[in-house]
Write an enzyme that holds these catalytic residues in place. Structure first.
Site: not given
Length: 201
Positions: A23, A101, A120
């Site tokens: 996180g 994910m 990404h």
């Protein structure tokens, strides 16, 4: 990568965060909101791994959380339907994937359209998918980085909002390179959310 925060005159963006792990990008977004750089509120955090540290980060920030474990659903569509139901209950307008994910299906994409963003750890279109940092090192590239993009069905192939470059150093390992990429992710993502919202990208 835009150098300035764009001017935004609308109501606060209502962000729903999807996260699978630690996180750290969630925390960067919280900090940008607290610093009054990003005019947004976080409606809640959905996480899919019971042990994900993002849940503790969210609770510490006073943000509601909801565990939706993909292992409890028969397929990706059912899983995404549960996510959409929760996000709608929260009044979410933008979906922010922050270390998420899981591959999105049309069930998640259709209700939110272009208002789903992902970050990404590569300069897309190079090294989409898993193990992007490892693959960059194996390929011997001199520069990699991170990309914020709008999410579409094909993995890591949506329109690019912003990118930040990171040099690959001769002594880099996966851990050292990934750490430097994350520094740029934390800087880039909150700003890119605002650029996407004002429609400049």
């Amino acid at each position: 990568m835009p150098e300035d925060w764009p001017e935004y005159r609308g109501e606060a963006l209502r962000l729903g965060i999807l996260a699978s792990g630690k996180g750290s990008n969630f925390t960067a977004i919280v900090q940008a909101i607290s610093a009054q750089k990003l005019p947004a509120v976080i409606t809640g955090v959905v996480y899919n791994n019971p042990g994900a540290a993002v849940s503790q980060r969210a609770q510490a920030a006073g943000v509601k959380t909801q565990l939706i474990n993909h292992r409890d659903y028969p397929d990706r569509e059912a899983f995404d339907a549960a996510i959409v139901h929760t996000l709608r209950q929260w009044g979410t307008e933008w979906v922010i994937m922050a270390g998420w994910m899981r591959q999105a299906t049309a069930v998640l994409l259709e209700p939110f359209g272009t208002r789903i963003l992902n970050i990404h750890p590569s300069l897309l279109p190079a090294f989409p998918g898993l193990q992007a940092v490892e693959r960059a090192l194996q390929a011997g590239v001199k520069i990699t980085g991170c990309t914020v993009h709008r999410v579409v069905l094909a993995v890591d192939s949506g329109p690019i909002v912003a990118q930040a470059a990171v040099p690959v150093l001769p002594a880099d390992t996966v851990a050292t390179l990934h750490a430097r990429i994350q520094v740029q992710e934390h800087r880039l993502y909150p700003q890119a959310i605002l650029w996407a919202a004002v429609g400049n990208c």
